[in-house]
Scaffold this motif. Structure first.
Motif, PDB file in Angstrom:
ATOM      1  N   LYS A 190       0.829  -1.210   0.000  1.00 36.17           N
ATOM      2  CA  LYS A 190       0.000   0.000   0.000  1.00 36.17           C
ATOM      3  C   LYS A 190       0.860   1.255   0.000  1.00 36.17           C
ATOM      4  CE  LYS A 190      -4.304  -1.519   1.718  1.00 36.17           C
ATOM      5  NZ  LYS A 190      -4.800  -2.279   2.833  1.00 36.17           N
ATOM      6  N   LEU A 191       1.830   1.270   0.899  1.00 37.48           N
ATOM      7  CA  LEU A 191       2.679   2.449   0.975  1.00 37.48           C
ATOM      8  C   LEU A 191       3.513   2.586  -0.294  1.00 37.48           C
ATOM      9  CD1 LEU A 191       3.650   4.803   2.711  1.00 37.48           C
ATOM     10  CD2 LEU A 191       5.450   3.301   3.558  1.00 37.48           C
ATOM     11  N   ALA A 193       1.650   3.962  -3.172  1.00 35.80           N
ATOM     12  CA  ALA A 193       1.416   5.406  -3.018  1.00 35.80           C
ATOM     13  C   ALA A 193       2.684   6.177  -3.377  1.00 35.80           C
ATOM     14  CB  ALA A 193       0.988   5.738  -1.594  1.00 35.80           C
ATOM     15  N   TYR A 221       3.824   9.396  -6.023  1.00 35.46           N
ATOM     16  CA  TYR A 221       4.124  10.617  -5.275  1.00 35.46           C
ATOM     17  C   TYR A 221       4.878  11.601  -6.165  1.00 35.46           C
ATOM     18  CZ  TYR A 221       5.711  13.537  -1.398  1.00 35.46           C
ATOM     19  OH  TYR A 221       5.962  14.588  -0.563  1.00 35.46           O
ATOM     20  N   MET A 225       6.546   6.538  10.116  1.00 34.98           N
ATOM     21  CA  MET A 225       5.373   7.381  10.326  1.00 34.98           C
ATOM     22  C   MET A 225       4.635   7.057  11.612  1.00 34.98           C
ATOM     23  SD  MET A 225       4.138   7.496   6.396  1.00 34.98           S
ATOM     24  CE  MET A 225       4.093   5.706   6.379  1.00 34.98           C
ATOM     25  N   ALA A 226       4.545   5.769  11.925  1.00 40.39           N
ATOM     26  CA  ALA A 226       3.835   5.379  13.144  1.00 40.39           C
ATOM     27  C   ALA A 226       4.569   5.915  14.368  1.00 40.39           C
ATOM     28  CB  ALA A 226       3.696   3.865  13.215  1.00 40.39           C
ATOM     29  N   LEU A 229       3.962   9.593  14.783  1.00 36.62           N
ATOM     30  CA  LEU A 229       2.634   9.849  15.337  1.00 36.62           C
ATOM     31  C   LEU A 229       2.611   9.494  16.817  1.00 36.62           C
ATOM     32  CD1 LEU A 229      -0.078  10.875  14.375  1.00 36.62           C
ATOM     33  CD2 LEU A 229      -0.688   8.568  13.686  1.00 36.62           C
ATOM     34  N   LYS A 259      -3.341  10.479  -3.023  1.00 34.71           N
ATOM     35  CA  LYS A 259      -2.619   9.202  -3.126  1.00 34.71           C
ATOM     36  C   LYS A 259      -1.970   8.822  -1.802  1.00 34.71           C
ATOM     37  CE  LYS A 259      -1.815   8.640  -7.915  1.00 34.71           C
ATOM     38  NZ  LYS A 259      -1.292   9.447  -8.998  1.00 34.71           N
ATOM     39  N   LEU A 260      -1.267   9.787  -1.239  1.00 35.75           N
ATOM     40  CA  LEU A 260      -0.591   9.495   0.018  1.00 35.75           C
ATOM     41  C   LEU A 260      -1.617   9.254   1.123  1.00 35.75           C
ATOM     42  CD1 LEU A 260       2.119   9.283   1.479  1.00 35.75           C
ATOM     43  CD2 LEU A 260       1.907  11.706   2.015  1.00 35.75           C
ATOM     44  N   ALA A 299      -3.148   5.900   1.033  1.00 39.78           N
ATOM     45  CA  ALA A 299      -2.216   4.864   1.498  1.00 39.78           C
ATOM     46  C   ALA A 299      -2.146   4.871   3.025  1.00 39.78           C
ATOM     47  CB  ALA A 299      -0.826   5.089   0.910  1.00 39.78           C
ATOM     48  N   LEU A 300      -2.173   6.056   3.593  1.00 37.49           N
ATOM     49  CA  LEU A 300      -2.105   6.158   5.048  1.00 37.49           C
ATOM     50  C   LEU A 300      -3.350   5.569   5.713  1.00 37.49           C
ATOM     51  CD1 LEU A 300      -0.591   9.750   5.348  1.00 37.49           C
ATOM     52  CD2 LEU A 300       0.582   7.579   5.750  1.00 37.49           C
ATOM     53  N   GLY A 311      -4.779   2.958   4.906  1.00 36.00           N
ATOM     54  CA  GLY A 311      -4.611   1.505   4.994  1.00 36.00           C
ATOM     55  C   GLY A 311      -3.351   1.074   5.727  1.00 36.00           C
ATOM     56  N   TYR A 312      -2.619   2.046   6.238  1.00 32.29           N
ATOM     57  CA  TYR A 312      -1.336   1.741   6.879  1.00 32.29           C
ATOM     58  C   TYR A 312      -1.564   1.063   8.225  1.00 32.29           C
ATOM     59  CZ  TYR A 312       3.418   2.559   8.556  1.00 32.29           C
ATOM     60  OH  TYR A 312       4.694   2.402   9.041  1.00 32.29           O
ATOM     61  N   GLY A 372       0.584   0.183  10.403  1.00 32.91           N
ATOM     62  CA  GLY A 372       1.521   0.595  11.444  1.00 32.91           C
ATOM     63  C   GLY A 372       0.876   1.455  12.533  1.00 32.91           C
ATOM     64  N   PHE A 373      -0.118   2.241  12.151  1.00 30.77           N
ATOM     65  CA  PHE A 373      -0.769   3.102  13.135  1.00 30.77           C
ATOM     66  C   PHE A 373      -1.582   2.284  14.135  1.00 30.77           C
ATOM     67  CE2 PHE A 373      -0.865   6.451   9.565  1.00 30.77           C
ATOM     68  CZ  PHE A 373       0.355   6.961   9.957  1.00 30.77           C
ATOM     69  N   GLU A 378     -10.956   1.480   3.259  1.00 26.27           N
ATOM     70  CA  GLU A 378     -10.253   0.823   4.366  1.00 26.27           C
ATOM     71  C   GLU A 378     -11.067   0.890   5.652  1.00 26.27           C
ATOM     72  OE1 GLU A 378      -7.391  -0.729   3.928  1.00 26.27           O
ATOM     73  OE2 GLU A 378      -6.911  -0.010   1.914  1.00 26.27           O
ATOM     74  N   ILE A 392      -3.770  13.932  10.972  1.00 25.07           N
ATOM     75  CA  ILE A 392      -2.753  13.693   9.946  1.00 25.07           C
ATOM     76  C   ILE A 392      -3.111  14.596   8.778  1.00 25.07           C
ATOM     77  CG2 ILE A 392      -1.778  12.017   8.339  1.00 25.07           C
ATOM     78  CD1 ILE A 392      -2.555   9.818  10.328  1.00 25.07           C
ATOM     79  N   PHE A 451       2.375  16.088   6.429  1.00 22.22           N
ATOM     80  CA  PHE A 451       3.070  15.582   5.247  1.00 22.22           C
ATOM     81  C   PHE A 451       3.244  16.657   4.178  1.00 22.22           C
ATOM     82  CE2 PHE A 451       1.752  11.687   7.243  1.00 22.22           C
ATOM     83  CZ  PHE A 451       2.748  10.788   6.916  1.00 22.22           C
TER      84      PHE A 451
END
Lengths: 209, 209
Positions: free
Chosen positions: A94-95, A98, A102, A195-196, A199, B94-95, B98-99, B101-102, B104-105, B128, B151, B177
């Motif tokens: 996913k990242l 993206a 970019y 990024m996590a 945050l 786009k970014l 993607a975020l 669906g990330y 990591g958060f 998502e 964000i 961002f």
């Protein structure tokens, strides 16, 4: 005239912001701009701007301002983005996908020329104009094109081995999105984007405030 | 026992890496782990790990190791991620998408509860699992849900005004961002992620090496 000295990381970062501002002014047809006009949008003080430029000699003319095009080219030369740099992207999740789209990279003459993944469903596809190749072809493609820069957007588990492989193929700089520290030879440059964790550190500050 | 002191940014960042490692070990069914087992994967030295933990008092037992679950909870408490934090995402380009669906958060209990955009083609959609609302509803939704973290993944041109609006709705921390400096009151925390600039500074280092 550029002095051949090392500049602080923060200065380099601000230079890249000035560059974006100058590009924006150029697109608006502005030929001459004051330091206020260049920095106002960025929320950086004109004094900081002048200090940053002073590392490399004087550019502007007192009372006249800066020639937008000339200063843009000078900063590009300082940053090394006056030529196109070919980049590979490893990991089209996913990242990664993206990142393929970019536009911020292209602005700096940073061009992702190929992406790698190990998912048969993705290999052979073209996303955002960039072909996704089998990771097994990375060695051949990176060596042939003498690519020095990789974006690593794979899971943490895969990042350790893959980063070593990329280096063995000739990669000298990695923008790493995987949440681990990469251990690589001293002459390899790594920049981590987590990024996590960014945050999470905001949460930490919020909680303590 | 946590000492109520400020810890360096870098320590906070490493704590979040330890947390990920402990979570991984927990998922593998590991109850007790040595500092080597916790840090090896991350490429951080056990000595650094013990030093970081020493800020908060001792956790491990000599010769026995660390209780994975206990240490995980302690670190979550330190970082403030022992509770779920609601987050809004502004800008589903786009970014931004993607975020959404990330994963990591989510690992850090950071939960994007709603996204905002001004594109009629996106408003009302669910991506998502997260609903995209009209940016004009941001004030009401942020206030009602007492959301403190945003964000910001909008173009530079929009970031300046939007960041101020978000703050006026009660947002206290922004992960930004957009490639500009946000100028906000001193009590607002901002963390900037500028991927193009990171990559560009790698080019700068490469060029000079």
């Amino acid at each position: 005239m550029l002095k051949k000295i090392g500049i602080p990381q923060e200065t380099a970062r601000r230079l890249s912001l000035y560059l974006r501002s100058l590009r924006r002014l150029g697109q608006q047809g502005v030929d001459l701009a004051s330091s206020e006009e260049i920095t106002g949008f960025l929320n950086i003080s004109p004094a900081q701007f002048r200090k940053d430029l002073s590392y490399f000699g004087g550019f502007g003319k007192r009372g006249v301002g800066y020639e937008v095009k000339v200063l843009r080219k000078e900063i590009e030369k300082i940053l090394g983005t006056d030529v196109i740099w070919k980049i590979v992207l490893v990991g089209v999740g996913k990242l990664g996908s993206a990142l393929l789209g970019y536009r911020g990279f292209v602005e700096f003459n940073l061009q992702i020329v190929v992406a790698f993944d190990n998912d048969p469903g993705k290999i052979g596809k073209i996303w955002e104009g960039i072909k996704i190749e089998d990771i097994s072809k990375a060695k051949k493609i990176i060596k042939k094109n003498k690519i020095k820069i990789a974006i690593l957007s794979v899971p943490a588990q895969a990042a350790k081995e893959l980063s070593k492989e990329l280096v063995s193929y000739g990669v000298k700089a990695i923008l790493n999105f995987a949440p681990i520290n990469l251990v690589l030879p001293k002459n390899i440059f790594v920049s981590n984007v987590d990024m996590a964790s960014e945050l999470e550190s905001l949460v930490y500050k919020l909680k303590r405030s």
